[in-house]
Design an enzyme around this catalytic site. Structure first.
Site, PDB file in Angstrom:
ATOM      1  N   ASP A 145       0.917  -1.112  -0.148  1.00 19.47           N
ATOM      2  CA  ASP A 145       0.233   0.010  -0.176  1.00 19.47           C
ATOM      3  C   ASP A 145       0.722   1.269   0.063  1.00 19.47           C
ATOM      4  O   ASP A 145       1.985   1.218   0.823  1.00 19.47           O
ATOM      5  CB  ASP A 145      -0.970  -0.007   1.212  1.00 19.47           C
ATOM      6  CG  ASP A 145      -2.042   0.684   1.056  1.00 19.47           C
ATOM      7  OD1 ASP A 145      -3.042   0.498   0.398  1.00 19.47           O
ATOM      8  OD2 ASP A 145      -1.912   2.166   1.482  1.00 19.47           O
ATOM      9  N   THR A 146       0.540   2.077  -0.734  1.00 24.33           N
ATOM     10  CA  THR A 146       1.329   3.489  -0.923  1.00 24.33           C
ATOM     11  C   THR A 146       0.571   4.710  -0.441  1.00 24.33           C
ATOM     12  O   THR A 146      -0.780   4.844  -0.848  1.00 24.33           O
ATOM     13  CB  THR A 146       1.786   3.477  -2.189  1.00 24.33           C
ATOM     14  OG1 THR A 146       2.605   2.530  -2.559  1.00 24.33           O
ATOM     15  CG2 THR A 146       2.684   4.844  -2.474  1.00 24.33           C
TER      16      THR A 146
END
Length: 152
Positions: A98-99
């Site tokens: 996840d960014t």
């Protein structure tokens, strides 16, 4: 099961020697990337490791406001891993990620519409901000989560 800040999450950097060791360690495993992101697929392709892509179901991306901002992507990647739609094979490693973008200590989520996207772009314009990616590697024996941060 959400680890506390500093217990499971850490910064990691791999040298060329460490990367070769990593490739040797995973050569007998099936690598599964649970992500629809073309960029994540491209990054793993660059390692020269064979892998498959399986799209994970939608995962709750809520988090406590008391959570340290840098821990949020790692917590979300762990949540994605634990909610993967099937059991892992004995010789399989699942990769989830996840960014998030952090600007002025605010986490910028995915824009809901074009107006919100434009507002975010104006906020980021000419300002330093951080891009933080959390990654979880999971097998049936072990789970490891970490994050990496880059100043843009």
């Amino acid at each position: 099961m959400v680890p506390q800040h500093g217990s499971l999450f850490r910064l990691i950097f791999l040298s060329a020697k460490d990367m070769k060791l990593l490739i040797d360690l995973v050569k007998d495993y099936k690598i599964t990337l649970a992500s629809a992101s073309p960029r994540r697929s491209e990054l793993i392709l660059g390692l020269g490791i064979p892998f498959t892509v399986e799209i994970n179901s939608e995962t709750d991306e809520e988090y406590s406001e008391s959570t340290h901002t840098f821990d949020v992507p790692a917590i979300l990647s762990l949540r994605k891993s634990l909610s993967f739609g099937r059991e892992l094979d004995p010789k399989e490693i699942l990769i989830t990620a996840d960014t998030l973008v952090i600007c002025e200590n605010l986490i910028l989520g995915k824009p809901k519409d074009r107006d919100e996207a434009c507002k975010m772009l104006r906020m980021l314009s000419c300002k330093a901000h951080k891009v933080v990616t959390g990654v979880t590697l999971r097998s049936i024996e072990k789970t490891e989560s970490f994050y990496m941060s880059h100043l843009v």
